[in-house]
Scaffold this active site. Structure first.
Site, PDB file in Angstrom:
ATOM      1  N   GLU A 144     -37.102  35.320  35.161  1.00 47.36           N
ATOM      2  CA  GLU A 144     -37.808  34.877  33.914  1.00 47.36           C
ATOM      3  C   GLU A 144     -36.602  34.366  33.150  1.00 47.36           C
ATOM      4  O   GLU A 144     -35.981  35.112  32.033  1.00 47.36           O
ATOM      5  CB  GLU A 144     -38.465  36.203  33.333  1.00 47.36           C
ATOM      6  CG  GLU A 144     -39.743  35.631  32.383  1.00 47.36           C
ATOM      7  CD  GLU A 144     -39.230  35.196  30.957  1.00 47.36           C
ATOM      8  OE1 GLU A 144     -38.452  34.234  30.976  1.00 47.36           O
ATOM      9  OE2 GLU A 144     -39.724  35.780  29.971  1.00 47.36           O
ATOM     10  N   GLU A 153     -32.202  28.079  28.237  1.00 49.48           N
ATOM     11  CA  GLU A 153     -31.587  29.364  28.491  1.00 49.48           C
ATOM     12  C   GLU A 153     -30.709  29.329  29.926  1.00 49.48           C
ATOM     13  O   GLU A 153     -29.923  30.335  30.147  1.00 49.48           O
ATOM     14  CB  GLU A 153     -32.315  30.509  28.607  1.00 49.48           C
ATOM     15  CG  GLU A 153     -33.163  30.894  27.099  1.00 49.48           C
ATOM     16  CD  GLU A 153     -33.811  32.268  27.424  1.00 49.48           C
ATOM     17  OE1 GLU A 153     -33.816  32.842  28.633  1.00 49.48           O
ATOM     18  OE2 GLU A 153     -34.470  32.584  26.292  1.00 49.48           O
TER      19      GLU A 153
END
Length: 661
Positions: A144, A153
């Site tokens: 995730e 990210e």
């Protein structure tokens, strides 16, 4: 061991050094994190759980041991899901040490310590082999690593490395793939977030109007490549016109080798409506299984498969990308939409034909050439382009600007200097926060400000204007005019529709006890700075007023800053039924005796307490401890007690809100 932390005081502009515990920054990261939001995302959790069960089942059906690699394990939730689903072993990587420590405790508390190994490293530092962090490569990859932009990210580099060094070929991946979508729209409302647009000023005595036209470099500027991530579900459908269908732009298959190299994805579509293409709205979904039967989508309400049942989440929202320039398109016209990305960010471009596409992806990245985007964020552009707000300032300035006025503007990137000039002031000076000086040759008769400063995070940080006014006291005439002449700090008790979730404990998530994470967050919230209000743009986060707005403190800019602290205590009576999650704070500025500007409510709340908030400002939100122990009101007898102190020597605002005894 102690450490010194330097931080800029946004009110005074000074750098202040304070002694803090060595783990102070960890507490800041934890307290302001969105872990609680993710744990409360039931849709996300259920889809991951189902996808992991299916992946383990596929591996077992092949007669293999299920070895799982979980990158960015956080609380260890996904790793525990894998073991519960039958995985033989799981390597769970978490680079943030406080999270890795609490993940070990959570895993042990749930009885999975013998089958889950927490590795406190970045995934690119993990080794495989008899003496390595992992004894063998994994055949199931669970991650995730996504943000609102999907890749922001570092998902692509992490996947790229994992496939090369940490997992087997053709491993099972959960999620299996991601799909990015985009839709072209025309929106004057959103385009006003991108750059300064022409501003009209009506002159006195019916002498026509003056138009402030941005310079050519500002008009031609392609803007900046930063995504504007917002709760697109809170944007009124009347504020934009869709020009194309929502179309698939590109996919990433996480079960195969992934590249982090810059790439272009161009798709062809036809315009469904004629208009001015200005913005690409974008979102993504993830398929947890190869068949696409387990899907988690970020689609906004008009493109969502179940628009009446959308999971609220704040860790994944939707994206607004501004095209480098406006392009007129016609219904039925063939268009080529390109999404380009490097390893961390995306940007969009529209061409009428594929021959216009540049082969150098990075050269296509929009870069600011006017410098305005280096100073103004999206909300600030919206504020500068707000005609109603500008008219209020112009109306106020008309009452004080005279042909002999010498004006000084103290704000960052403000248009008030131009307003004053067009209204006939003799001389106008503009002082920016980064260039405060005494290079003003004449006594000042008019001191004006919005106030707005780029360092301000919370509404009262713009009290820097008061400090600047005090600093310039010797340059002001004995009879001078200041605009705004005063400000008020207001507060109101509210019930949030969903925002409370980011501070609410989870306890049990998908059958796993994660209460240790709740305790960790609560401990971090006990740090001084974490107990303060947080900035949130409340137009994106609906709430109901439970009390009337209450004036907490007033600040008279006609006077210099007082030497002694200013404080106020009292209580706000809860007038309607509901759960009081916190208190919203904002500033109102009195430009003149009868003209004011609010950074909070744009109009009185409805009979039901529904609120409309200034879309260009972030309001301060003070979450009550009652988020963990809800404070409810059913009879109008409950109140929220407050104690607020303004410390002039530091510019800090100390506050405490709690259930009244």
């Amino acid at each position: 061991m102690k450490t010194f932390c330097g931080r800029a005081n946004p009110t005074t502009g000074a750098i202040e050094w304070e002694e803090e515990d060595e783990d102070y920054d960890y507490h800041q990261e934890i307290a302001r994190s969105s872990y609680a939001d993710m744990l409360h995302d039931k849709d996300r959790n259920e889809k991951y759980h189902s996808g992991i069960r299916a992946a383990v089942c596929r591996v077992k059906e092949r007669g293999q041991r299920a070895i799982v690699l979980d990158i960015g394990t956080g609380t260890g939730l996904l790793a525990m899901m894998a073991v519960r689903a039958g995985a033989d072993y799981c390597y769970a990587i978490e680079v943030f040490k406080p999270m890795a420590d609490v993940a070990r405790k959570i895993v042990d508390k749930n009885g999975f310590g013998n089958k889950i190994k927490i590795i406190n490293k970045h995934s690119t530092e993990v080794t495989v082999g008899p003496d390595g962090d992992m004894s063998c490569r994994a055949n199931i990859l669970v991650t995730e690593l996504f943000d609102t932009e999907l890749i922001g990210e570092g998902a692509l580099p992490s996947y790229e490395h994992a496939h090369k060094y940490l997992v087997q070929e053709e491993c099972e991946a959960v999620p299996h793939r991601a799909t990015v979508y985009a839709q072209l729209v025309e929106s004057e409302h959103m385009w006003a977030w991108n750059k300064v647009l022409p501003i009209h000023i009506q002159l006195e005595g019916g002498k026509g109007e003056r138009v402030i036209v941005p310079s050519r470099d500002m008009q031609m500027c392609a803007g900046c490549p930063c995504v504007y991530d917002i709760q697109l579900n809170q944007v009124n459908r009347n504020h934009f016109t869709t020009l194309t269908e929502a179309i698939e732009i590109f996919r990433v298959d996480f079960s195969k080798a992934v590249s982090s190299l810059p790439a272009r994805h161009t798709v062809q579509t036809r315009a469904t409506t004629s208009g001015l293409a200005q913005v690409a709205l974008s979102w993504w979904d993830i398929d947890m299984d190869p068949e696409g039967n387990i899907k988690c989508t970020m689609a906004p309400y008009w493109a969502h498969p179940t628009p009446d049942n959308i999971q609220w989440r704040d860790h994944w929202m939707q994206c607004v990308y501004f095209l480098p320039k406006e392009l007129p398109i016609h219904e039925g016209e063939c268009l080529h939409i390109s999404a380009m990305h490097d390893d961390y960010s995306l940007w969009y471009k529209l061409e009428h034909n594929s021959d216009e596409c540049d082969t150098d992806v990075l050269r296509e990245r929009p870069l600011c050439s006017c410098h305005a985007h280096l100073m103004c964020n999206r909300q600030r552009f919206g504020e500068l382009n707000d005609q109603q707000r500008n008219e209020a300032y112009i109306k106020a300035l008309k009452t004080i600007v005279r042909p002999d006025s010498v004006c000084v503007t103290i704000s960052d990137g403000s248009l008030l200097s131009l307003f004053a000039q067009f209204l006939g002031a003799a001389q106008v000076y503009s002082l920016e926060i980064s260039a405060m000086s005494r290079r003003v040759m004449e006594k000042v008769s008019v001191l004006i400000g919005e106030p707005f400063f780029t360092t301000s995070l919370l509404p009262w940080h713009n009290l820097y204007f008061w400090y600047a006014r005090t600093y310039l006291a010797k340059l002001l005439r004995s009879e001078f005019t200041v605009l705004p002449q005063s400000a008020m700090l207001l507060a109101m008790a509210v019930e949030f529709e969903n925002l409370w979730r980011i501070r609410a404990p989870c306890g049990v998530c998908e059958g796993f006890n994660v209460s240790l994470m709740d305790e960790m967050i609560q401990n971090s919230l006990n740090f001084r700075e974490c107990q303060e209000a947080e900035p949130h743009p409340l137009w994106e986060y609906p709430c109901r007023a439970l009390s009337d707005p209450c004036q907490i403190l007033s600040f008279d800019f006609r006077q210099e800053i007082p030497e002694q602290p200013v404080y106020c205590t009292g209580s706000m009576k809860l007038l309607r039924s509901g759960t009081c999650h916190g208190v919203v704070l904002w500033m109102d500025y009195c430009l003149t005796n009868d003209i004011s500007i609010s950074t909070g409510l744009t109009r009185p709340y409805s009979n039901m307490g529904d609120c409309n908030w200034n879309p260009h400002c972030k309001q301060g939100v003070y979450f009550l401890n009652s988020v963990t122990n809800p404070m409810t009101s059913t009879d109008g007898l409950n109140s929220v007690a407050y104690s607020v102190t303004f410390h002039p020597e530091t510019g800090e605002l100390g506050m405490d809100f709690k259930r009244a005894p």
